[in-house]
Design a protein around this motif. Structure first.
Motif, short mmCIF file in Angstrom:
data_model
loop_
_atom_site.label_atom_id
_atom_site.label_comp_id
_atom_site.label_asym_id
_atom_site.label_seq_id
_atom_site.Cartn_x
_atom_site.Cartn_y
_atom_site.Cartn_z
N TYR A 86 0.84 -1.21 0.00
CA TYR A 86 0.00 0.00 0.00
C TYR A 86 0.87 1.26 0.00
CZ TYR A 86 -4.02 -2.98 1.35
OH TYR A 86 -5.02 -3.92 1.39
N LEU A 87 1.94 1.23 0.83
CA LEU A 87 2.80 2.42 0.95
C LEU A 87 3.57 2.67 -0.35
CD1 LEU A 87 4.18 1.71 4.52
CD2 LEU A 87 2.59 3.51 3.89
N THR A 88 4.06 1.60 -0.97
CA THR A 88 4.82 1.75 -2.22
C THR A 88 3.93 2.38 -3.29
OG1 THR A 88 6.11 -0.21 -1.64
CG2 THR A 88 6.17 0.47 -3.94
N LEU A 89 2.68 1.93 -3.37
CA LEU A 89 1.77 2.47 -4.39
C LEU A 89 1.47 3.95 -4.11
CD1 LEU A 89 -0.63 -0.60 -4.80
CD2 LEU A 89 1.21 0.12 -6.33
N GLU A 90 1.30 4.31 -2.83
CA GLU A 90 1.07 5.73 -2.49
C GLU A 90 2.29 6.57 -2.86
OE1 GLU A 90 -1.70 7.27 -1.64
OE2 GLU A 90 -2.73 5.36 -1.54
N ALA A 91 3.48 6.06 -2.54
CA ALA A 91 4.71 6.82 -2.81
C ALA A 91 4.91 7.00 -4.31
CB ALA A 91 5.91 6.12 -2.19
N LEU A 92 4.60 5.96 -5.11
CA LEU A 92 4.74 6.08 -6.57
C LEU A 92 3.80 7.17 -7.09
CD1 LEU A 92 5.03 2.33 -7.67
CD2 LEU A 92 6.83 4.07 -7.70
N LYS A 93 2.61 7.25 -6.50
CA LYS A 93 1.66 8.31 -6.90
C LYS A 93 2.24 9.67 -6.53
CE LYS A 93 -2.43 6.77 -5.19
NZ LYS A 93 -3.62 7.01 -4.39
N TYR A 94 2.72 9.78 -5.30
CA TYR A 94 3.25 11.07 -4.81
C TYR A 94 4.45 11.51 -5.66
CZ TYR A 94 6.10 14.17 -1.97
OH TYR A 94 6.89 15.21 -1.55
N LEU A 95 5.28 10.57 -6.05
CA LEU A 95 6.49 10.91 -6.81
C LEU A 95 6.20 11.13 -8.30
CD1 LEU A 95 8.90 8.29 -5.17
CD2 LEU A 95 8.94 10.77 -4.82
N HIS A 96 4.96 10.92 -8.70
CA HIS A 96 4.56 11.04 -10.12
C HIS A 96 5.46 10.19 -11.01
CE1 HIS A 96 1.76 14.15 -9.07
NE2 HIS A 96 2.70 14.85 -8.51
N VAL A 97 5.70 8.97 -10.58
CA VAL A 97 6.54 8.08 -11.40
C VAL A 97 5.76 7.75 -12.66
CG1 VAL A 97 7.52 5.77 -11.53
CG2 VAL A 97 7.84 7.15 -9.48
N GLU A 98 6.39 8.03 -13.78
CA GLU A 98 5.66 7.84 -15.04
C GLU A 98 6.15 6.66 -15.85
OE1 GLU A 98 5.75 11.74 -16.72
OE2 GLU A 98 4.10 12.43 -15.42
N ASP A 99 6.98 5.81 -15.22
CA ASP A 99 7.43 4.60 -15.93
C ASP A 99 6.18 3.84 -16.35
OD1 ASP A 99 9.54 5.60 -14.62
OD2 ASP A 99 10.15 3.76 -13.62
N GLU A 100 6.20 3.35 -17.59
CA GLU A 100 5.01 2.66 -18.09
C GLU A 100 4.68 1.47 -17.18
OE1 GLU A 100 3.57 0.71 -22.18
OE2 GLU A 100 5.34 1.98 -22.26
N ILE A 101 5.71 0.65 -16.95
CA ILE A 101 5.55 -0.44 -15.98
C ILE A 101 6.70 -0.29 -14.98
CG2 ILE A 101 5.50 -2.92 -15.61
CD1 ILE A 101 4.54 -3.26 -18.44
N PRO A 102 6.43 0.21 -13.75
CA PRO A 102 7.53 0.34 -12.78
C PRO A 102 8.14 -1.03 -12.48
CG PRO A 102 5.52 1.44 -12.01
CD PRO A 102 5.14 0.63 -13.22
N THR A 103 9.46 -1.06 -12.35
CA THR A 103 10.14 -2.33 -12.08
C THR A 103 10.56 -2.38 -10.60
OG1 THR A 103 12.20 -1.29 -12.76
CG2 THR A 103 11.03 -2.59 -14.42
N MET A 104 10.77 -3.59 -10.10
CA MET A 104 11.20 -3.68 -8.70
C MET A 104 12.14 -4.86 -8.46
SD MET A 104 7.74 -5.02 -6.83
CE MET A 104 8.48 -5.43 -5.28
N ALA A 105 12.99 -4.69 -7.44
CA ALA A 105 13.91 -5.75 -7.02
C ALA A 105 13.71 -5.96 -5.52
CB ALA A 105 15.35 -5.34 -7.30
N VAL A 106 13.70 -7.22 -5.10
CA VAL A 106 13.45 -7.55 -3.70
C VAL A 106 14.62 -8.35 -3.14
CG1 VAL A 106 11.87 -8.70 -2.09
CG2 VAL A 106 10.97 -7.67 -4.18
N GLN A 107 15.28 -7.80 -2.13
CA GLN A 107 16.35 -8.55 -1.47
C GLN A 107 15.75 -9.28 -0.28
OE1 GLN A 107 19.02 -6.81 1.28
NE2 GLN A 107 20.80 -7.86 0.46
N GLY A 108 15.87 -10.63 -0.24
CA GLY A 108 15.28 -11.40 0.85
C GLY A 108 13.91 -11.89 0.43
#
Ligand code: NAD
Length: 418
Positions: free
Chosen positions: A198-220
């Protein structure tokens, strides 16, 4: 002659508190009280092992502050745990509960042991005896444990049963993170990852990330990492890399999470997954992704590699994954950080819902739990964000400042007894 001055975990926790106290202009009297823990109980207790021998274990339960309500915090089974670390983690719990507005104080417990070297029978006896030793502090209105590293829902069921046997009736609200069969809550297993999502999605909205498909990497790729990867991928992000203690796998076109999970179930690790290239944990942290989720262990992003981080956003799933020296480097570089204190708070928020449901003996469905979690964690995110913007401080310091202020208010208005 140079004298080595290593900062302990508790001193480091006190330094973070001092910085927040400075931001809110806390009085010296209030600072002195909140810098220390309220209670620390050390217990040494014997457990009969399967081979007939007896081993004496050492454990602790520490309550940092209970001004806002009962103490809340997990129990850790780990060979290297110390009283100093338990004090630091208890203090962090006070701030975490206050940062998201829960009516709790902070606590932590631990037993110095290696749970992987003990049988189920030995673990049960250890848990029941440890619970008995610290029982003078526990209870639904006093102090409510939950799982942490090395403990799980079964451990909580044994603690709940032990306290219930002493009381002569079932006291389900005495611990959280229990199995659903004995008063646990729907949605508790995924809660830290769902909160992080939920927090990641809110932050992406706040940051106006315009990547067509945001990518992510998860350690652990453990409980927190797996839930976060699965839920964010369902929300439309592309998971390109994940890792565990044996190393990572990377596919810039996106990992097939269902196939990866099948591989993990069979092999016990993600390493060797065929549809991706192998990378190290260090390489994973430096990938050009939109979102980085360190969800493994502490001190992964330090002064040595902070400048090499290319993610736009870091959701700090693991406690203290970012070392204190790395915070200003990331802030300067414009990397937005959702700090551990709220990033993984979904766990304690749904623990709070579990306690409320046990007390009222009326249980909610998972959908209702998730809606309430979304409300509580999103409200906390925007309160912290506003503080961060208004005071021109990073998100971690803003979260601490808000939390410390709330605890200081409660402590001050109650006054000093007698
Ligand atoms: P877990 O044991 O389920 O998973 C940890 C994962 O990290 C595993 O995949 C492990 O292989 C990997 N790992 C271990 N050492 C590593 C290393 N050096 N490099 C890369 N990967 C490594 O643990 P978890 O419950 O997912 O907890 C992860 C973090 O989240 C911890 O800091 C924990 O305190 C925090 N946390 C967990 C919860 C929860 O309810 N599970 C709640 C709040 C915070």
């Amino acid at each position: 002659m140079a004298v080595e001055t290593r900062v302990t975990a508790f001193q480091s926790a006190q330094q973070r508190f001092d910085a927040a106290a400075e931001v809110i202009g806390l009085s010296d009297d209030a600072r002195r009280g909140l810098r220390e823990v309220k209670r620390e109980l050390t217990v040494h207790f014997p457990v009969r092992l399967d081979n007939g021998g007896v081993h004496v274990f050492t454990g602790w339960r520490v309550q940092h502050n209970i001004s806002r309500g009962p103490a809340k915090g997990g129990i850790r089974y780990h060979p290297l745990v110390t009283l100093d670390l338990v004090k630091a983690l208890a203090m962090l719990m006070t701030w975490k509960c206050a940062a998201v507005g829960l009516p709790y104080g902070g606590a932590k417990g631990a037993v110095a042991c290696d749970p992987l070297k003990l049988s189920q029978n030995e673990l049960e006896h250890l848990t029941r005896r440890y619970a008995t030793e610290i029982a003078i502090l526990l209870g639904p209105e006093k102090d409510i444990p939950a799982p942490d590293m090395g403990t799980n829902p079964q451990t909580m069921a044994w603690i709940m049963d032990t306290i219930s046997m002493h009381s002569g009736h079932s006291v389900t609200a005495s611990v959280t993170g229990k199995p659903v069969d004995v008063g646990g809550s729907e949605g508790r297993v995924d809660a830290p990852g769902r909160g992080a999502t939920y927090l990641t999605l809110e932050a992406l909205k706040y940051l106006h990330v315009e990547d067509e498909i945001p990518t992510m990497a998860v350690q652990g790729y453990g409980q927190v990492g797996r839930s976060t990867a699965r839920l964010l991928s369902e929300a439309g992000l592309r998971v390109v890399a994940v890792s565990d203690s044996k190393g990572g796998v990377y596919n810039p076109k996106g990992l097939d999470l269902a196939a990866l999970e099948e591989h993990r179930q069979v092999r016990g690790s993600i390493s060797g997954f065929k549809k991706a290239e192998n990378i190290t944990n260090e390489e994973l942290l430096e990938l050009p992704v939109t979102v980085l989720v360190p969800a493994a262990v502490q001190d992964q992003i330090t002064a040595d590699n902070a400048a090499k981080i290319r993610a736009r956003l870091i959701t700090e799933g693991a406690n203290a994954a970012i070392a204190p020296e790395a915070d200003p480097i990331l802030h300067e570089a414009g990397t937005f950080v959702i700090p551990d204190i709220i990033a993984n708070a979904g766990g304690v928020i749904v623990s709070y819902f579990e306690w409320v449901q046990d007390l009222q003996a009326f249980f909610w469905e998972e959908e209702e739990i998730n809606t309430k979690l979304h409300h509580v964690i999103t409200r906390a995110f925007y309160e912290i964000l506003h503080t961060s913007v208004n005071k021109r401080i990073d998100m971690r310091l803003a979260a601490y400042a808000l939390a410390v202020q709330r605890v200081a208010n409660a402590t001050t208005v109650r006054g000093i007894y007698p």
